[in-house]
Design an enzyme around this catalytic site. Structure first.
Site, PDB file in Angstrom:
ATOM      1  N   ASP A   1       1.066  -1.111   0.005  1.00 18.37           N
ATOM      2  CA  ASP A   1       0.009   0.086  -0.020  1.00 18.37           C
ATOM      3  C   ASP A   1       0.892   0.956  -0.080  1.00 18.37           C
ATOM      4  OD1 ASP A   1      -2.036   1.910   0.497  1.00 18.37           O
ATOM      5  OD2 ASP A   1      -2.461   1.075   2.236  1.00 18.37           O
TER       6      ASP A   1
ATOM      7  N   PHE B   1     -10.007  -0.433  -0.525  1.00 20.43           N
ATOM      8  CA  PHE B   1      -9.741  -1.361   0.757  1.00 20.43           C
ATOM      9  C   PHE B   1     -10.354  -2.625   0.263  1.00 20.43           C
ATOM     10  CE2 PHE B   1      -9.428  -3.043   4.930  1.00 20.43           C
ATOM     11  CZ  PHE B   1      -8.190  -2.350   5.373  1.00 20.43           C
TER      12      PHE B   1
HETATM   13  P1  IMP Z   1       1.838  -0.530   3.831  1.00 20.60           P
HETATM   14  O1  IMP Z   1       2.709  -0.547   4.874  1.00 20.60           O
HETATM   15  O2  IMP Z   1       1.106   0.863   3.719  1.00 20.60           O
HETATM   16  O3  IMP Z   1       2.391  -0.747   2.420  1.00 20.60           O
HETATM   17  O4  IMP Z   1       0.786  -1.414   4.225  1.00 20.60           O
HETATM   18  C1  IMP Z   1       0.691  -2.525   4.172  1.00 20.60           C
HETATM   19  C2  IMP Z   1       0.027  -3.382   5.313  1.00 20.60           C
HETATM   20  O5  IMP Z   1      -1.466  -2.688   5.301  1.00 20.60           O
HETATM   21  C3  IMP Z   1      -0.321  -4.570   4.583  1.00 20.60           C
HETATM   22  O6  IMP Z   1       0.396  -5.606   5.142  1.00 20.60           O
HETATM   23  C4  IMP Z   1      -1.950  -4.946   4.821  1.00 20.60           C
HETATM   24  O7  IMP Z   1      -1.814  -5.465   6.242  1.00 20.60           O
HETATM   25  C5  IMP Z   1      -2.401  -3.628   5.425  1.00 20.60           C
HETATM   26  N1  IMP Z   1      -3.447  -3.182   4.307  1.00 20.60           N
HETATM   27  C6  IMP Z   1      -3.117  -2.300   3.376  1.00 20.60           C
HETATM   28  N2  IMP Z   1      -3.993  -2.146   2.347  1.00 20.60           N
HETATM   29  C7  IMP Z   1      -5.138  -2.967   2.955  1.00 20.60           C
HETATM   30  C8  IMP Z   1      -6.354  -3.522   2.375  1.00 20.60           C
HETATM   31  O8  IMP Z   1      -6.862  -2.783   1.385  1.00 20.60           O
HETATM   32  N3  IMP Z   1      -6.892  -4.309   2.997  1.00 20.60           N
HETATM   33  C9  IMP Z   1      -6.323  -5.009   4.173  1.00 20.60           C
HETATM   34  N4  IMP Z   1      -5.184  -4.509   4.767  1.00 20.60           N
HETATM   35  C10 IMP Z   1      -4.555  -3.520   3.792  1.00 20.60           C
END
Ligand code: IMP
Ligand code: MG
Length: 199
Positions: free
Chosen positions: A119, A168
């Protein structure tokens, strides 16, 4: 498509029933299975005869890990870490915070960091720093999903299952407020207020 329009029903407690608030299927279980098999082949080719240490990011990666693991032929160790970016009912990232870091000795190991979804990139960037600082011989990364959104951290995984829109998503291990991990397809969570409040 709304949850109620799904071939299942919203019958409470019925396995496979799609709960209210969970929307259209984005990636079907069949496509996931095919892609996981293909990813496993690519990853196995890349590691060759090297022993692999998977560092998997709980909890969203659970189902993906279980499926991928059983398709990988090389010698494999599995370590799990736990981070949270979406506490409670949040649908906006608050940035990763470690809950659990039980990883053993990584010195000289060939590591595959495995996460459910990329994300903002903060989770992967944070883990890569940590794994490298622990003396891994090599670090490769694989995520099942990559969101089409601006990244806070510039990080590109070596392998990506599917590119998905900036929504999401839940199912196949991914949750919202701890729910929906057991849905076999990946679905979009229908628009709702971020009950966790603004960051
Ligand atoms: P980042 O650190 O922002 O890249 O987020 C990664 C973490 O956020 C992932 O390992 C997921 O656990 C959670 N995450 C991000 N987007 C989603 C989503 O759309 N649904 C569920 N979990 C998410
Ligand atoms: Mg995660």
């Amino acid at each position: 498509m709304t949850a109620g329009a799904d071939a299942g029903t919203n019958a409470a407690g019925r396995p496979g029933a799609v709960p209210l608030g969970v929307g259209a299927v984005l990636v079907t279980r069949r496509r996931i299975a095919r892609r996981v098999a293909a990813l496993a082949e690519r990853i196995a080719e890349s590691f060759g005869d090297e022993e692999m240490t998977i560092v998997a990011v709980l909890t969203g990666v659970l189902v993906f890990l279980a499926d991928l693991l059983r398709r990988l032929p090389t010698r494999i160790r599995v370590e799990v870490v736990s981070l949270s970016s979406y506490p409670g009912a949040a649908v906006q990232s608050r940035g990763p915070s470690f809950r659990l870091w039980p990883v053993g000795d990584l010195v000289g190991r060939h590591v595959l960091v495995l996460d459910d979804i990329l994300d903002t990139g903060q989770t992967l960037a944070c883990l890569l720093d940590r794994v490298r600082s622990l003396g891994a011989a090599s670090v490769r990364t694989c995520v099942l999903l990559r969101k089409n959104c601006p990244r806070v951290e510039r990080v590109e995984p070596d392998w990506v299952g599917f590119d998905v829109p900036d929504a999401f998503v839940v199912g196949y291990g991914l949750d919202h407020d701890g729910l929906y991990r057991n849905l076999p397809d990946i679905r979009v969570l229908e628009a709702q207020d971020d009950a966790g409040g603004a960051p």
